[in-house]
Design a protein around this motif. Sequence first.
Motif, mmCIF file in Angstrom:
data_model
loop_
_atom_site.group_PDB
_atom_site.id
_atom_site.type_symbol
_atom_site.label_atom_id
_atom_site.label_comp_id
_atom_site.label_asym_id
_atom_site.label_seq_id
_atom_site.Cartn_x
_atom_site.Cartn_y
_atom_site.Cartn_z
ATOM 1 N N HIS A 20 0.845 -1.192 0.000
ATOM 2 C CA HIS A 20 0.000 0.000 0.000
ATOM 3 C C HIS A 20 0.882 1.245 0.000
ATOM 4 O O HIS A 20 1.797 1.352 0.807
ATOM 5 C CB HIS A 20 -0.914 -0.023 1.232
ATOM 6 C CG HIS A 20 -1.819 1.144 1.361
ATOM 7 N ND1 HIS A 20 -2.844 1.395 0.479
ATOM 8 C CD2 HIS A 20 -1.856 2.141 2.263
ATOM 9 C CE1 HIS A 20 -3.473 2.491 0.836
ATOM 10 N NE2 HIS A 20 -2.896 2.968 1.922
ATOM 11 N N GLN A 21 0.649 2.158 -0.917
ATOM 12 C CA GLN A 21 1.373 3.413 -1.122
ATOM 13 C C GLN A 21 2.813 3.196 -1.596
ATOM 14 O O GLN A 21 3.628 4.113 -1.550
ATOM 15 C CB GLN A 21 1.328 4.295 0.130
ATOM 16 C CG GLN A 21 -0.090 4.711 0.479
ATOM 17 C CD GLN A 21 -0.159 5.711 1.597
ATOM 18 O OE1 GLN A 21 0.758 6.484 1.833
ATOM 19 N NE2 GLN A 21 -1.296 5.710 2.301
ATOM 20 N N ARG A 23 5.962 2.915 -4.067
ATOM 21 C CA ARG A 23 6.348 3.678 -5.254
ATOM 22 C C ARG A 23 7.711 3.267 -5.804
ATOM 23 O O ARG A 23 8.375 4.049 -6.455
ATOM 24 C CB ARG A 23 6.392 5.191 -4.929
ATOM 25 C CG ARG A 23 5.062 5.819 -4.539
ATOM 26 C CD ARG A 23 4.106 5.811 -5.712
ATOM 27 N NE ARG A 23 2.875 6.536 -5.446
ATOM 28 C CZ ARG A 23 1.797 6.015 -4.879
ATOM 29 N NH1 ARG A 23 1.797 4.756 -4.481
ATOM 30 N NH2 ARG A 23 0.713 6.738 -4.697
ATOM 31 N N ASP A 30 1.871 -0.129 -5.273
ATOM 32 C CA ASP A 30 0.432 -0.357 -5.281
ATOM 33 C C ASP A 30 -0.075 0.090 -6.645
ATOM 34 O O ASP A 30 0.720 0.454 -7.526
ATOM 35 C CB ASP A 30 -0.276 0.331 -4.107
ATOM 36 C CG ASP A 30 -0.289 1.852 -4.155
ATOM 37 O OD1 ASP A 30 0.217 2.453 -5.134
ATOM 38 O OD2 ASP A 30 -0.826 2.460 -3.209
ATOM 39 N N GLY A 33 0.956 3.539 -7.579
ATOM 40 C CA GLY A 33 2.392 3.563 -7.830
ATOM 41 C C GLY A 33 2.738 3.015 -9.200
ATOM 42 O O GLY A 33 3.659 3.501 -9.863
ATOM 43 N N ASP A 48 1.226 13.049 -7.492
ATOM 44 C CA ASP A 48 1.112 11.895 -6.606
ATOM 45 C C ASP A 48 0.365 12.284 -5.345
ATOM 46 O O ASP A 48 0.673 13.288 -4.711
ATOM 47 C CB ASP A 48 2.504 11.364 -6.267
ATOM 48 C CG ASP A 48 2.480 9.927 -5.797
ATOM 49 O OD1 ASP A 48 1.382 9.326 -5.748
ATOM 50 O OD2 ASP A 48 3.558 9.400 -5.476
ATOM 51 N N LYS A 50 -0.609 11.136 -1.588
ATOM 52 C CA LYS A 50 -0.135 10.240 -0.543
ATOM 53 C C LYS A 50 -1.077 10.305 0.656
ATOM 54 O O LYS A 50 -1.883 11.209 0.775
ATOM 55 C CB LYS A 50 1.276 10.629 -0.121
ATOM 56 C CG LYS A 50 2.226 10.519 -1.293
ATOM 57 C CD LYS A 50 3.647 10.502 -0.861
ATOM 58 C CE LYS A 50 4.420 10.505 -2.143
ATOM 59 N NZ LYS A 50 5.635 10.060 -2.259
ATOM 60 N N GLY A 51 -0.967 9.330 1.512
ATOM 61 C CA GLY A 51 -1.745 9.317 2.743
ATOM 62 C C GLY A 51 -3.162 8.798 2.578
ATOM 63 O O GLY A 51 -3.984 8.963 3.468
ATOM 64 N N TYR A 52 -3.453 8.141 1.480
ATOM 65 C CA TYR A 52 -4.802 7.622 1.277
ATOM 66 C C TYR A 52 -4.974 6.315 2.065
ATOM 67 O O TYR A 52 -4.024 5.563 2.286
ATOM 68 C CB TYR A 52 -5.094 7.423 -0.212
ATOM 69 C CG TYR A 52 -4.014 6.698 -0.979
ATOM 70 C CD1 TYR A 52 -3.996 5.308 -1.067
ATOM 71 C CD2 TYR A 52 -3.002 7.405 -1.614
ATOM 72 C CE1 TYR A 52 -2.998 4.648 -1.766
ATOM 73 C CE2 TYR A 52 -2.002 6.755 -2.319
ATOM 74 C CZ TYR A 52 -2.007 5.372 -2.383
ATOM 75 O OH TYR A 52 -1.022 4.714 -3.067
ATOM 76 N N HIS A 54 -6.471 2.444 3.139
ATOM 77 C CA HIS A 54 -6.621 1.152 2.459
ATOM 78 C C HIS A 54 -7.999 1.029 1.820
ATOM 79 O O HIS A 54 -8.126 0.497 0.726
ATOM 80 C CB HIS A 54 -6.408 -0.010 3.433
ATOM 81 C CG HIS A 54 -4.990 -0.239 3.795
ATOM 82 N ND1 HIS A 54 -4.144 -0.972 3.005
ATOM 83 C CD2 HIS A 54 -4.266 0.158 4.865
ATOM 84 C CE1 HIS A 54 -2.951 -1.024 3.575
ATOM 85 N NE2 HIS A 54 -2.998 -0.340 4.699
#
Length: 140
Positions: A20-21, A23, A30, A33, A48, A50-52, A54
Motif C-alpha cells: 500500500h502506497q 512507489r 500499489d 504507484g 502523486d 499520498k496518505g490515502y 486502504h
Amino acid sequence: MTVDSILAAARDAIGTPFRHQGRSVGRKLDCAGLLAHVAIENGHTPIDVKGYPHQPDGRLASALAAQPFLVRVAGRPQAGDFILFHYEDDAHAGHLGICAGQMLIHAWAHAHKVCEHDFTEEWQRRVVAVYCFTELSYGR
C-alpha cells in the motif's frame, strides 16, 4: 509515446511486491504507484497523492481527473488505457489497472504483487472509468 512503451513500462514492474502506497519498482508498488511508474517512464510527471487509506474513499477518481497527461475516454478499454475499477463491496472505486488488450496488468493486493492476467468478464464488469494518455486520445 506508444502503446508498446506504456505496456513495456507496466511489464517492467511485474513481480514487484504489492505494498500500500508503494512507489518503488522491484521493491514495492500499489496500483497508483504502478500508474506513476508508467507515467514517469513515458515522460510525464504525475501528481502523486499520498496518505490515502486502504479502503477507497473517492480520492483515486479525483486524483486521476487531476492528472494533466490523462483524459477520460468513452467506450471499452483499449491497450495502453488506465482503468478505474470498483470492487463490489466498496462504496467508492478504488483500484487501477492497465489494459493490455485481452490482458490486465495491475498491482493487486490479493496476488501480493504486480501481475498480468486475463481481462475477464468479471474484471470488465468492475470498470468505472477509462483514461488514456492525451497523446493517444485523438480520434477516440
